[in-house]
Design a protein around this motif. Structure first.
Motif, short mmCIF file in Angstrom:
data_model
loop_
_atom_site.label_atom_id
_atom_site.label_comp_id
_atom_site.label_asym_id
_atom_site.label_seq_id
_atom_site.Cartn_x
_atom_site.Cartn_y
_atom_site.Cartn_z
N ILE A 107 7.60 27.55 -9.91
CA ILE A 107 8.52 28.68 -10.03
C ILE A 107 9.95 28.23 -9.73
N ALA A 108 10.12 27.53 -8.63
CA ALA A 108 11.45 27.06 -8.21
C ALA A 108 12.04 26.07 -9.21
N ARG A 109 11.18 25.21 -9.74
CA ARG A 109 11.64 24.23 -10.73
C ARG A 109 12.14 24.94 -12.00
N GLU A 110 11.36 25.91 -12.47
CA GLU A 110 11.74 26.63 -13.68
C GLU A 110 13.00 27.47 -13.48
N ALA A 111 13.19 28.01 -12.28
CA ALA A 111 14.37 28.83 -11.97
C ALA A 111 15.54 27.98 -11.48
N ASN A 112 15.28 26.70 -11.25
CA ASN A 112 16.26 25.79 -10.67
C ASN A 112 16.80 26.34 -9.34
N GLY A 113 15.88 26.83 -8.53
CA GLY A 113 16.25 27.38 -7.22
C GLY A 113 15.29 28.45 -6.76
N LEU A 114 15.74 29.25 -5.82
CA LEU A 114 14.87 30.24 -5.17
C LEU A 114 15.22 31.67 -5.56
N THR A 115 16.03 31.85 -6.58
CA THR A 115 16.46 33.20 -6.97
C THR A 115 15.34 34.14 -7.40
N PRO A 116 14.18 33.68 -7.85
CA PRO A 116 13.13 34.64 -8.17
C PRO A 116 12.62 35.44 -6.96
N TRP A 117 12.85 34.94 -5.77
CA TRP A 117 12.35 35.61 -4.56
C TRP A 117 13.43 36.50 -3.95
N TYR A 118 13.18 37.81 -3.98
CA TYR A 118 14.12 38.77 -3.39
C TYR A 118 14.30 38.54 -1.90
N GLY A 119 13.22 38.15 -1.21
CA GLY A 119 13.31 37.88 0.22
C GLY A 119 14.33 36.81 0.54
N TRP A 120 14.41 35.79 -0.30
CA TRP A 120 15.40 34.72 -0.11
C TRP A 120 16.80 35.21 -0.50
N ARG A 121 16.91 35.85 -1.65
CA ARG A 121 18.22 36.32 -2.12
C ARG A 121 18.85 37.30 -1.15
N ASP A 122 18.05 38.22 -0.62
CA ASP A 122 18.59 39.29 0.24
C ASP A 122 18.79 38.87 1.69
N ASN A 123 18.08 37.86 2.17
CA ASN A 123 18.09 37.53 3.59
C ASN A 123 18.52 36.11 3.95
N CYS A 124 18.51 35.20 2.99
CA CYS A 124 18.71 33.78 3.30
C CYS A 124 19.86 33.14 2.56
N LYS A 125 20.08 33.53 1.34
CA LYS A 125 21.07 32.89 0.47
C LYS A 125 22.45 32.90 1.12
N GLY A 126 23.04 31.71 1.24
CA GLY A 126 24.40 31.58 1.75
C GLY A 126 24.55 31.75 3.26
N LYS A 127 23.44 31.80 3.98
CA LYS A 127 23.49 32.00 5.43
C LYS A 127 23.14 30.70 6.17
N ASN A 128 23.55 30.65 7.43
CA ASN A 128 23.17 29.54 8.29
C ASN A 128 21.70 29.74 8.67
N LEU A 129 20.85 28.84 8.22
CA LEU A 129 19.40 28.99 8.41
C LEU A 129 18.83 27.99 9.42
N SER A 130 19.69 27.35 10.18
CA SER A 130 19.23 26.31 11.11
C SER A 130 18.20 26.83 12.11
#
Length: 150
Positions: free
Chosen positions: A121-144
């Motif tokens: 899924i990630a390979r075909e999308a070239n990233g994690l954008t298919p997952w709303y959980g990532w887009r809404d909560n993780c994208k662009g944030k400090n995840l350390s």
């Protein structure tokens, strides 16, 4: 009483052996970090293990048995893989089943097949954008904090 306890113990062990792979697992954060690192997720599609752990936290709370009903389709397992595109659940009309797998396989404690499909899924999308959980909560944030101490 002793025989009853022994028999009950034997029965529980027998059932555990007779039903392999049917149990769900809720990963600890650090166990998931270790598993994902071991499967080459660091740097995969330009994302970190922290991105993936954040995704899993917000999609399934680290639970391999998670199911979310989205109306015409459902999301399954630790990565919440959708039945319309990626797996076959026998309930979703017109499933593409691009990972060529039964959705129920994403609900056991063995996440090897989940990992293969999530990477596809990630390979075909070239990233994690298919997952709303990532887009809404993780994208662009400090995840350390998702990997600290692991």
């Amino acid at each position: 009483m002793g025989k009853s306890v022994l028999f009950t113990g034997f029965l529980l062990v027998f059932l555990g052996l007779a039903l392999p792979g049917t149990q769900a697992k809720v990963f600890s954060r650090c166990d998931l970090v270790k598993t994902l690192r071991g499967h080459g997720f660091e740097g995969f599609v330009g994302k970190t293990v922290a991105d993936w752990v954040c995704l899993v936290k917000h999609e399934s709370s680290y639970n391999t048995k998670a199911v979310n009903n989205n109306g015409p389709s459902r999301d399954y397992g630790i990565f919440q893989i959708n039945s319309k595109y990626w797996c076959e659940d026998g309930k979703t009309s017109g499933s593409k089943n691009a990972c060529h797998i039964s959705c129920s396989k994403f609900q056991d404690d063995n996440i090897e097949d989940d990992i293969q499909c999530a990477k596809k899924i990630a390979r075909e999308a070239n990233g994690l954008t298919p997952w709303y959980g990532w887009r809404d909560n993780c994208k662009g944030k400090n995840l350390s904090s998702y990997v600290n101490g692991c």
